[in-house]
Design a protein around this motif. Structure first.
Motif, PDB file in Angstrom:
ATOM      1  N   LEU A 199     -47.964  12.584  10.700  1.00  0.00           N
ATOM      2  CA  LEU A 199     -47.973  13.950  11.624  1.00  0.00           C
ATOM      3  C   LEU A 199     -49.276  13.810  12.586  1.00  0.00           C
ATOM      4  O   LEU A 199     -49.154  14.608  13.685  1.00  0.00           O
ATOM      5  N   LEU A 202     -48.350  11.459  15.211  1.00  0.00           N
ATOM      6  CA  LEU A 202     -47.192  11.794  15.817  1.00  0.00           C
ATOM      7  C   LEU A 202     -46.585  13.021  15.536  1.00  0.00           C
ATOM      8  O   LEU A 202     -45.755  13.002  14.694  1.00  0.00           O
ATOM      9  N   PRO A 203     -47.148  14.001  15.989  1.00  0.00           N
ATOM     10  CA  PRO A 203     -46.786  15.407  15.778  1.00  0.00           C
ATOM     11  C   PRO A 203     -45.209  15.843  15.805  1.00  0.00           C
ATOM     12  O   PRO A 203     -44.546  16.528  15.381  1.00  0.00           O
ATOM     13  N   GLU A 204     -44.685  14.997  16.697  1.00  0.00           N
ATOM     14  CA  GLU A 204     -43.141  14.988  17.055  1.00  0.00           C
ATOM     15  C   GLU A 204     -42.286  14.675  16.002  1.00  0.00           C
ATOM     16  O   GLU A 204     -41.066  14.840  16.147  1.00  0.00           O
ATOM     17  N   PRO A 206     -40.027  14.020  12.719  1.00  0.00           N
ATOM     18  CA  PRO A 206     -39.074  15.211  12.114  1.00  0.00           C
ATOM     19  C   PRO A 206     -39.395  15.091  10.717  1.00  0.00           C
ATOM     20  O   PRO A 206     -38.481  14.828   9.873  1.00  0.00           O
ATOM     21  N   HIS A 317     -40.444   3.491  17.915  1.00  0.00           N
ATOM     22  CA  HIS A 317     -40.415   4.789  18.137  1.00  0.00           C
ATOM     23  C   HIS A 317     -39.721   4.836  19.521  1.00  0.00           C
ATOM     24  O   HIS A 317     -39.954   3.923  20.392  1.00  0.00           O
ATOM     25  N   ARG A 320     -42.231   5.863  22.753  1.00  0.00           N
ATOM     26  CA  ARG A 320     -43.701   5.494  22.695  1.00  0.00           C
ATOM     27  C   ARG A 320     -43.713   4.109  22.623  1.00  0.00           C
ATOM     28  O   ARG A 320     -43.263   3.457  21.580  1.00  0.00           O
ATOM     29  N   GLN A 367     -35.023  14.307  19.361  1.00  0.00           N
ATOM     30  CA  GLN A 367     -36.088  15.176  19.802  1.00  0.00           C
ATOM     31  C   GLN A 367     -37.512  14.045  19.885  1.00  0.00           C
ATOM     32  O   GLN A 367     -38.484  14.244  20.814  1.00  0.00           O
ATOM     33  N   LEU A 368     -37.369  12.761  19.359  1.00  0.00           N
ATOM     34  CA  LEU A 368     -38.397  11.750  19.721  1.00  0.00           C
ATOM     35  C   LEU A 368     -38.274  11.037  21.037  1.00  0.00           C
ATOM     36  O   LEU A 368     -39.116  10.511  21.541  1.00  0.00           O
ATOM     37  N   GLN A 371     -39.682  14.363  25.118  1.00  0.00           N
ATOM     38  CA  GLN A 371     -40.907  14.583  25.751  1.00  0.00           C
ATOM     39  C   GLN A 371     -41.774  13.586  25.800  1.00  0.00           C
ATOM     40  O   GLN A 371     -42.874  13.647  26.276  1.00  0.00           O
ATOM     41  N   TYR A 372     -41.875  12.623  25.179  1.00  0.00           N
ATOM     42  CA  TYR A 372     -42.830  11.406  25.122  1.00  0.00           C
ATOM     43  C   TYR A 372     -42.238  10.101  25.815  1.00  0.00           C
ATOM     44  O   TYR A 372     -41.426   9.552  25.229  1.00  0.00           O
TER      45      TYR A 372
END
Length: 373
Positions: A199, A202-204, A206, A317, A320, A367-368, A371-372
């Motif tokens: 985390l 990679l704070p995103e 889950p 990912h 990313r 969610q992964l 935004q990235y």
């Protein structure tokens, strides 16, 4: 050196992945800030247990146990591998029905298990408290000593050409990683395999940390023969929130006993907490009263990396580039390490996987990819 895959973390997952990737001829580097097999690996009980809460968990755990048996067949001693089996304890008729369902599911997948009435239960484990209803004995489950297994897997990876670097990864870059000392390492792919610490990079993800306590006793050879787990453990392991304890007692080859388990969501302080520890031990002695008279040598904690759907993230990912994941194993990292490594390696080199990969792919989490980019 040109690095094909740089692995962040030398716990059991990172070490197993390094071994599997190096076996495929890839140039591998592992970066670890502490000792090999530290972190959650050192805090784990080392059980190798088939779990059947859902089909994907059953597929992954049974596949991995088969790999562990192959590894142990060469030489079980270095891993302190012990095929003690697991005895799931049913306290009442309701839990006995759960044991029967479990027997049906495991049996349907070719996993040997034995339904026990109360008489058979106490014949196997006479130290259990009176009045229990019965249980289920899963014969092929086993235990290992996790830090040693991690070190052995990493050593084998090194014999295959993998390199190990002591350092802390501060950030991922578009071409590798930035270390805490300011240096940069370039790699074609970066595999994040450092459990709950993933985390930080990679704070995103889950993932939530789940703190657990373990106690180890002095040597009492022959007191317990199997890993003992209450069937209520399943509720504790998959609780969505709050603090919980469950009975899990494991005989070590040394004659010592490991006592678990506790779960605390989102607690990252690794200090031993007397209140939750006492609650865990009281619960354990309610199943094996003789534990109250034993000498405890040490207690410690660790942080499990729990994904939001209970399955690990194994694969690329989704947003990313060149970042891969092998994390989120929660309390089954030791059990599933070898299978996770094989699934990861197969994806990277483009081979088919032994079991369907879709349930473990990070892309299952929307969610992964939001935004990235």
């Amino acid at each position: 050196m040109s690095i094909d895959v740089l692995i962040v973390g030398a716990g059991i997952i990172g070490a197993a992945c390094a071994d599997a990737l190096a076996a495929e001829g890839l140039a591998v580097m592992v970066v670890e800030r502490e000792a090999t097999g530290s972190g959650a690996t050192a805090a784990g009980m080392g059980h190798l247990v088939v779990m059947d809460d859902n089909p994907a968990e059953l597929a992954l755990t049974s596949y991995s146990l088969a790999l562990w048996r192959q590894l142990a067949a060469v030489d079980p001693a270095p891993h302190e591998y012990s095929p003690c089996g697991t005895l799931w304890i049913a306290a009442d008729d309701e839990e006995m029905a759960v044991a029967q369902d479990k027997q049906f599911t495991l049996g349907a997948h070719g996993i040997a298990c034995e339904l026990l009435d109360a008489t058979a239960l106490y014949a196997y484990e006479p130290q259990l408290r009176p009045g229990l209803r019965g249980g289920l004995r899963v014969n092929a489950d086993a235990i290992v000593y996790p830090p040693k297994s991690a070190a052995l897997l990493l050593a084998r990876a090194q014999s295959r050409g993998a390199q190990v670097l002591k350092g802390q990864v501060r950030a991922l870059t578009g071409y590798g990683v930035l270390l805490a000392d300011g240096s940069e390492l370039h790699a074609d792919k970066v595999l994040v395999a450092n459990g709950s610490a993933s985390l930080q990079l990679l704070p995103e993800l889950p993932i939530r940390p789940k703190k657990g306590h373990i106690v180890i006793t002095d040597r009492y050879p022959g007191m317990i023969s199997h890993q003992l787990v209450e069937l209520g453990y399943i509720k504790s392991a998959h609780a969505a929130d709050g603090d919980s304890v469950a009975f899990n007692l494991q005989p070590r080859p040394t004659g010592q006993l490991l006592i678990g388990s506790s779960r605390q969501f989102d607690v990252t302080d690794k200090a031993v907490e007397p209140a939750i520890l006492a609650r865990m031990l009281v619960h354990a002695t309610s199943f094996v009263p003789a534990l109250a008279g034993l000498n405890a040598l040490r207690c410690w904690t660790g942080l499990r990396a729990a994904s939001s759907d209970g399955l690990p993230l194994i694969g690329p990912h989704p947003s990313r580039a060149n970042v891969w994941l092998a994390t989120g194993h929660e309390g089954l990292g030791i059990t599933t390490s070898l299978a996770s490594a094989q699934l990861l390696a197969a994806q990277i080199i483009g081979n088919p996987t032994e079991i369907p990969i879709a349930p473990y792919l990070p892309a299952r989490f929307a969610q992964l990819g939001m935004q990235y980019g």
